[in-house]
Motif scaffolding. Structure first.
Motif, PDB file in Angstrom:
ATOM      1  N   LEU A 141     -22.932  11.154   0.921  1.00  0.00           N
ATOM      2  CA  LEU A 141     -22.294   9.841   0.739  1.00  0.00           C
ATOM      3  C   LEU A 141     -20.904   9.816   1.352  1.00  0.00           C
ATOM      4  O   LEU A 141     -20.093  10.717   1.130  1.00  0.00           O
ATOM      5  CB  LEU A 141     -22.197   9.514  -0.755  1.00  0.00           C
ATOM      6  CG  LEU A 141     -21.429   8.244  -1.141  1.00  0.00           C
ATOM      7  CD1 LEU A 141     -22.137   7.000  -0.618  1.00  0.00           C
ATOM      8  CD2 LEU A 141     -21.254   8.164  -2.655  1.00  0.00           C
ATOM      9  N   THR A 142     -20.649   8.760   2.112  1.00  0.00           N
ATOM     10  CA  THR A 142     -19.323   8.477   2.655  1.00  0.00           C
ATOM     11  C   THR A 142     -18.904   7.098   2.166  1.00  0.00           C
ATOM     12  O   THR A 142     -19.643   6.127   2.348  1.00  0.00           O
ATOM     13  CB  THR A 142     -19.339   8.481   4.196  1.00  0.00           C
ATOM     14  OG1 THR A 142     -19.773   9.754   4.670  1.00  0.00           O
ATOM     15  CG2 THR A 142     -17.962   8.172   4.769  1.00  0.00           C
ATOM     16  N   VAL A 143     -17.740   6.993   1.532  1.00  0.00           N
ATOM     17  CA  VAL A 143     -17.212   5.708   1.073  1.00  0.00           C
ATOM     18  C   VAL A 143     -15.916   5.420   1.810  1.00  0.00           C
ATOM     19  O   VAL A 143     -14.991   6.241   1.804  1.00  0.00           O
ATOM     20  CB  VAL A 143     -16.958   5.704  -0.451  1.00  0.00           C
ATOM     21  CG1 VAL A 143     -16.340   4.370  -0.879  1.00  0.00           C
ATOM     22  CG2 VAL A 143     -18.255   5.955  -1.214  1.00  0.00           C
ATOM     23  N   LYS A 144     -15.861   4.288   2.473  1.00  0.00           N
ATOM     24  CA  LYS A 144     -14.660   3.853   3.176  1.00  0.00           C
ATOM     25  C   LYS A 144     -14.148   2.568   2.531  1.00  0.00           C
ATOM     26  O   LYS A 144     -14.797   1.524   2.611  1.00  0.00           O
ATOM     27  CB  LYS A 144     -14.963   3.602   4.660  1.00  0.00           C
ATOM     28  CG  LYS A 144     -15.184   4.863   5.468  1.00  0.00           C
ATOM     29  CD  LYS A 144     -13.910   5.670   5.593  1.00  0.00           C
ATOM     30  CE  LYS A 144     -14.074   6.852   6.522  1.00  0.00           C
ATOM     31  NZ  LYS A 144     -12.811   7.617   6.634  1.00  0.00           N
ATOM     32  N   LYS A 145     -13.008   2.639   1.883  1.00  0.00           N
ATOM     33  CA  LYS A 145     -12.421   1.470   1.238  1.00  0.00           C
ATOM     34  C   LYS A 145     -11.455   0.787   2.198  1.00  0.00           C
ATOM     35  O   LYS A 145     -10.688   1.447   2.902  1.00  0.00           O
ATOM     36  CB  LYS A 145     -11.714   1.882  -0.047  1.00  0.00           C
ATOM     37  CG  LYS A 145     -12.675   2.452  -1.090  1.00  0.00           C
ATOM     38  CD  LYS A 145     -11.983   2.783  -2.397  1.00  0.00           C
ATOM     39  CE  LYS A 145     -12.991   3.304  -3.416  1.00  0.00           C
ATOM     40  NZ  LYS A 145     -12.343   3.656  -4.708  1.00  0.00           N
ATOM     41  N   VAL A 146     -11.529  -0.542   2.225  1.00  0.00           N
ATOM     42  CA  VAL A 146     -10.718  -1.325   3.165  1.00  0.00           C
ATOM     43  C   VAL A 146      -9.790  -2.223   2.361  1.00  0.00           C
ATOM     44  O   VAL A 146     -10.230  -3.181   1.713  1.00  0.00           O
ATOM     45  CB  VAL A 146     -11.606  -2.169   4.099  1.00  0.00           C
ATOM     46  CG1 VAL A 146     -10.746  -2.956   5.081  1.00  0.00           C
ATOM     47  CG2 VAL A 146     -12.590  -1.268   4.852  1.00  0.00           C
TER      48      VAL A 146
END
Length: 302
Positions: A265-270
């Motif tokens: 899992l990769t989570v990228k918050k913007v």
């Protein structure tokens, strides 16, 4: 952009596409109350390296609108994607992306057809078990999800159409800022909503969903989605979540526990982006997706 129709069983899907069909395929699924163009700007950013395809899902815009709630159960929506993918990429795995309700169907497809996907990309959408748990256990997410009751109520389609779709537009604005909603984009959305039977068909997605949304003070501790065997809700391919942190419809608590279902899992918050992140930050979203899809870096930035 290129446009066409694909027959998928008893349903005909209107499909937009761009990029070279010889390149890796990305199928992009939109949510409510949008249509294929939710992904348009992201698609154009990715077109140089990928074959990017976005259908109007059943019930929306120019695609078929079968009658009755039963026709909009997840198994039928997943079957639509499966049939489309088998025509576009027979025997060859592809990349699936989803936003909002499109994310729900993307997850369901990933659960059912793990061998068909190389990557799963979600933009401001939720894993069904994590979402259901958040609604039951977190007061903020429960409050944010109360709109389900309005959309599931008798006469909802008529109310969402009244006054030239005034309620529909207010709902969109309530989920996060809509600086991106130019008069031209609004006109295209209104045209999609005005197609015969469209609003009722779109709302069938809510009425056919197993998601349980209790009233704020109602005591509910269990729901059908929480009874799913963990293996049935597992994401077995590398998985990217792009998350606009200003989303008013889906709170950050919805990401809680996702790592238990997705080992890679990769989570990228913007920051500064909300629920409509595809419209608000298309260049940034496309750049995050492109980096994730690079074989050397896929899943490495966690």
């Amino acid at each position: 952009m290129r446009f066409g129709f694909f027959d998928v069983g008893d349903v005909r899907l209107h499909v937009a596409s761009t990029g070279d069909p010889a390149n890796p395929l990305i199928i992009c699924l939109h949510g409510f109350p949008e249509y294929w163009a939710a992904w348009q700007e992201v698609m154009l950013e990715l077109a140089g390296d990928f074959h990017v395809v976005a259908p109007d899902q059943r019930g929306f815009n120019l695609s078929s609108k079968p009658a009755g709630e039963e026709a909009y159960r997840a198994k039928h929506l997943v079957a639509d994607v499966a049939a489309l993918a088998d025509q576009l990429s027979p025997g060859k795995p592809f990349i699936l992306a989803g936003h909002d309700w499109g994310a729900s169907i993307a997850y369901a497809y990933a659960f059912a057809h793990p061998d068909r996907l190389t990557r799963l990309v979600i933009a401001n959408g939720v894993h069904p078990v994590c979402f259901q748990r958040a609604i039951l256990q977190d007061a903020g997410q429960r409050r944010a999800s109360q709109y389900f009751h309005k959309l599931r109520a008798a006469g909802a389609a008529e109310r969402m159409v009244e006054d030239d779709f005034a309620r529909t537009l207010r709902m969109i604005a309530g989920f996060s800022k809509t600086d991106w909603m130019t008069p031209e984009i609004e006109a295209h959305h209104r045209a999609a909503w005005a197609r015969p039977g469209a609003m009722q068909a779109m709302l069938h997605w809510y009425n056919s969903s197993p998601v349980v949304v209790p009233r704020p003070d109602e005591v509910v501790t269990d729901a059908p989605l929480l009874s799913m065997e963990p293996d049935r809700a597992r994401v077995r391919m590398p998985h990217l979540v792009i998350w606009g942190e200003a989303d008013e419809a889906l709170r950050p608590v919805c990401l809680g526990g996702l790592d238990r279902f997705a080992a890679d899992l990769t989570v990228k918050k913007v920051a500064g982006a909300g629920h409509w992140i595809l419209h608000e930050k298309p260049v940034e979203v496309a750049a995050i997706i492109r980096k994730f899809l690079e074989p050397a870096t896929a899943g490495s930035d966690k």
